[in-house]
Design an enzyme around this catalytic site. Structure first.
Site, PDB file in Angstrom:
ATOM      1  N   GLU A 191      11.080 -15.709   9.399  1.00  0.00           N
ATOM      2  CA  GLU A 191      12.183 -16.319  10.151  1.00  0.00           C
ATOM      3  C   GLU A 191      12.730 -15.337  11.183  1.00  0.00           C
ATOM      4  OE1 GLU A 191      13.887 -19.695   9.448  1.00  0.00           O
ATOM      5  OE2 GLU A 191      14.094 -19.017  11.503  1.00  0.00           O
ATOM      6  N   ASP A 225      12.606 -15.929  15.229  1.00  0.00           N
ATOM      7  CA  ASP A 225      13.831 -16.118  16.005  1.00  0.00           C
ATOM      8  C   ASP A 225      13.978 -15.054  17.091  1.00  0.00           C
ATOM      9  OD1 ASP A 225      14.096 -18.053  14.100  1.00  0.00           O
ATOM     10  OD2 ASP A 225      15.839 -17.186  13.104  1.00  0.00           O
ATOM     11  N   SER A 280      13.595 -24.403  12.463  1.00  0.00           N
ATOM     12  CA  SER A 280      13.829 -22.979  12.730  1.00  0.00           C
ATOM     13  C   SER A 280      13.237 -22.547  14.068  1.00  0.00           C
ATOM     14  CB  SER A 280      13.165 -22.123  11.643  1.00  0.00           C
ATOM     15  OG  SER A 280      13.871 -22.224  10.451  1.00  0.00           O
TER      16      SER A 280
END
Ligand SMILES: *[C@@H]1O[C@H](CO)[C@@H](O)[C@H](O)[C@H]1NC(C)=O
Ligand SMILES: *[C@@H]1O[C@H](CO)[C@@H](O)[C@H](O)[C@H]1NC(C)=O
Ligand SMILES: *[C@@H]1O[C@H](CO)[C@@H](O)[C@H](O)[C@H]1NC(C)=O
Ligand SMILES: *[C@@H]1O[C@H](CO)[C@@H](O)[C@H](O)[C@H]1NC(C)=O
Ligand SMILES: *[C@@H]1O[C@H](CO)[C@@H](O)[C@H](O)[C@H]1NC(C)=O
Length: 569
Positions: free
Chosen positions: A290, A294, A487
């Protein structure tokens, strides 16, 4: 009479006994929430750290001011508030402070003020004292799938005469899983991602088009017309939040940029700030999917916009995954990012209404100060942030809060359609806000009786917008890895907004701030409307995407050029 009364109260103080006050139940749950079990009573001498949320002097005033500065047709559009102006609305009145402190001192409790506006207090006391003071039954509960234990109560009371002053005591009836992680689908590719050499190509970035099998930054630039000219305004930066001690790896970013953005300087990176014991472990094998996703897709899409990775440690004690600590930490700052993106989320029902509403008002404060707050909508379709068994549809948190911009997911591009995991629906906590009333009403007419009774037709609808969310190719520990989830979508949309803000600031205009009133009015025609696909869950087909706003893809995906002119450039 007066003398007697004084004598009585003196006696009470001298004896150090609590003054008897009539208590009234303040927040309660009918039963232990699904996914948690009661283990037994909490040990009487265990120390509880409780946060008290005080009633603000003028939340309605804050919300009114937020709408004024965020609605394009308003004369105050873009005139964001200062920290002090926001705190004037949020600070409790002197009467509130006096009433709460008097009650605490009557009980021999001292409080620390933990927010700059003075609306948060922290107190410590053992379980037996808290059980008496709040007429509660603090007990040990386990989260079944993780085994994590926490001390909570199914009900608590506060003095009747404090109802107008004390908003809530926390954590009490909020039961959260250990993490708000979304279930990213991870597909490792056996192709190594060779480490970037130091000398970069100067021949230009790869053409902006889409490879057939995955999404990269060139593809997003082509699909959404995102310019790749370097940003020029250092005051305009993005905060990417990361939780559970997930680390973002700078070497992986270098590899990613080398292949995606060879023209960007080889010193381009993100900076790391830490909260609640967060960290910055750069061992490649300790990176998080993640966190890498990001950071790589914000740095790689929003060319030269500074990115801060805010690493929140696993020891956050705020009872809501660290979301509360992040909001208060950023609100305490004089300097603010223009965009915050968070690819985490939870189910609304875990969090008590009063606590959820307080967090939602914290996002309103950020919006009033000119910050766009974006969250992924969740990956379980209508069954919640994660796929789970359900009968009624499960709204996401904080996507149901009107003051965040919730981002759902799409896939494919000829045509672009809804990703079937894209969470969307209607909040049970917040009513349909004015900015989306007509969009929601059109959708409900289209929907007719489908799914009737399974969702709250008077709730705030989400997501607001969407962006690609399938097969995002990241560099991870020397390999390429493809990821699917909302996400992917929130950092993508956040990057588009950050590039827009760079242009606005460069032209002497304010940043966009809270996006929703803009997106649903002048911005609506600047979106690519996504009209097919659905988000199944709870043994239904969920909702369907259609013309206009829908609770799968929101208003659609961004078209940068059109957004720029909608924003007045
Ligand atoms: C308080 O909770 C415990 C379990 O933690 C339970 O055994 C007990 O009956 C409860 N007490 C009351 C008064 O409800
Ligand atoms: C860049 O470095 C690589 C390996 O270090 C080398 O083979 C290559 O010739 C260099 N390219 C340029 C343009 O200098
Ligand atoms: C978090 O808590 C655990 C268990 O109490 C402890 O071992 C660890 O050192 C803490 N981590 C940080 C970063 O404070
Ligand atoms: C808070 O402000 C400081 C000082 O201006 C700045 O260095 C820091 O990056 C800011 N933090 C965030 C999260 O915006
Ligand atoms: C539905 O939403 C409304 C508006 O927010 C709220 O007042 C009501 O309590 C919700 N109903 C349920 C069953 O949660």
């Amino acid at each position: 009479m007066l003398a007697v009364a004084l004598a009585t109260s003196f006696f009470v103080l001298a004896a150090g006994k609590p003054v008897a006050r009539s208590l009234q139940v303040h927040e309660a749950r009918a039963s232990v929430p699904q996914g948690f079990v009661l283990d037994g009573p909490a040990s009487p001498d265990t120390l509880l750290n409780l946060r008290l949320g005080l009633v603000s002097s003028n939340i309605d005033g804050l919300i009114g001011a937020l709408y004024d500065v965020s609605t394009p047709s308003s004369t105050k559009y873009g005139q964001h508030l200062s920290k002090a102006e926001v705190e004037t609305f949020v600070a409790p009145t002197t009467e509130t402070l006096d009433a709460v402190h008097e009650w605490l001192s009557d009980n021999g409790v001292t409080a620390d003020t933990t927010s700059s506006a003075g609306d948060w207090l922290m107190v410590s006391m053992p379980v037996d004292k808290a059980n008496v003071m709040f007429d509660a039954n603090f007990s040990v509960f386990s989260h079944e799938s993780s085994g994590q234990q926490s001390i909570r109560t199914l009900s608590y009371s506060i003095p009747t005469d404090l109802k107008a002053h004390l908003d809530f005591v926390h954590p009490t009836v909020t039961f959260t899983p250990p993490s708000a992680k979304l279930p990213l689908k991870v597909t490792p590719r056996s192709v190594a991602a060779p480490t970037a050499p130091k000398n970069r190509s100067t021949s230009g970035d790869p053409a902006g088009d889409c490879p057939d099998t995955y999404i990269d930054t060139g593809c997003l630039a082509a699909l959404y017309n995102i310019p790749r000219t370097p940003a020029t305004e250092p005051s305009n930066y993005i905060v990417v939040t990361g939780f559970d001690d997930e680390y973002a790896n700078q070497g992986d970013l270098q590899t990613f940029l080398y292949w995606n953005r060879p023209c960007m300087s080889d010193t381009t990176t993100f900076t790391v700030e830490e909260l609640d014991g967060g960290g910055n472990d750069q061992d490649p094998s300790d990176a998080g999917y993640e966190a890498n996703l990001d950071t790589q897709f914000t740095v790689g899409v929003a060319t030269d916009v500074p990115v801060i990775f805010l690493s929140v440690g696993e020891n956050s004690t705020d009872g809501v995954f660290g979301f509360l600590d992040v909001a208060n930490d950023i609100l305490n700052n004089d300097t603010l990012p223009s965009v915050i993106t968070t690819s985490y989320g939870s189910n609304e029902e875990y969090i008590s209404f009063n606590v959820a509403n307080s967090l939602c008002n914290a996002y309103a404060q950020l919006g009033a100060r000119g910050v766009s707050v974006l969250f992924s909508s969740g990956d379980g379709g209508v069954s919640g942030t994660q796929s789970e068994s359900c009968t009624d549809f499960v709204p996401s948190f904080p996507s149901g809060c009107p003051y965040v911009t919730s981002v759902g997911a799409t896939q494919s591009y000829e045509p672009e359609v809804a990703a079937d995991f894209s969470s969307g629906g209607f909040s049970n906590y917040w009513a349909t806000p004015s900015f989306q009333a007509s969009a929601v009403s059109s959708y409900l007419s289209y929907l007719g009786s489908t799914n009737a009774g399974l969702f709250n037709a008077s709730g705030r609808g989400f997501p607001d917008v969407s962006a690609q969310g399938v097969t995002f190719r990241i560099a991870y520990d020397g390999y390429w890895v493809d990821l699917d989830g909302t996400s992917c979508s929130s950092p993508t949309f956040a990057s588009v907004i950050a590039v827009l803000n760079d242009q606005l600031v460069a032209n002497g205009k304010p940043t966009l701030g809270w996006l929703n009133p803009f997106l649903y009015s002048t911005g609506a025609s600047a979106m690519n409307d996504i009209t097919s696909g659905d988000n199944p869950g709870c043994n239904t087909n969920g909702f369907s995407a259609t013309t206009g706003w829908d609770p799968v893809t929101g208003l659609g995906t961004p078209n940068y050029d059109l957004l720029l002119s909608a924003a007045g450039l």
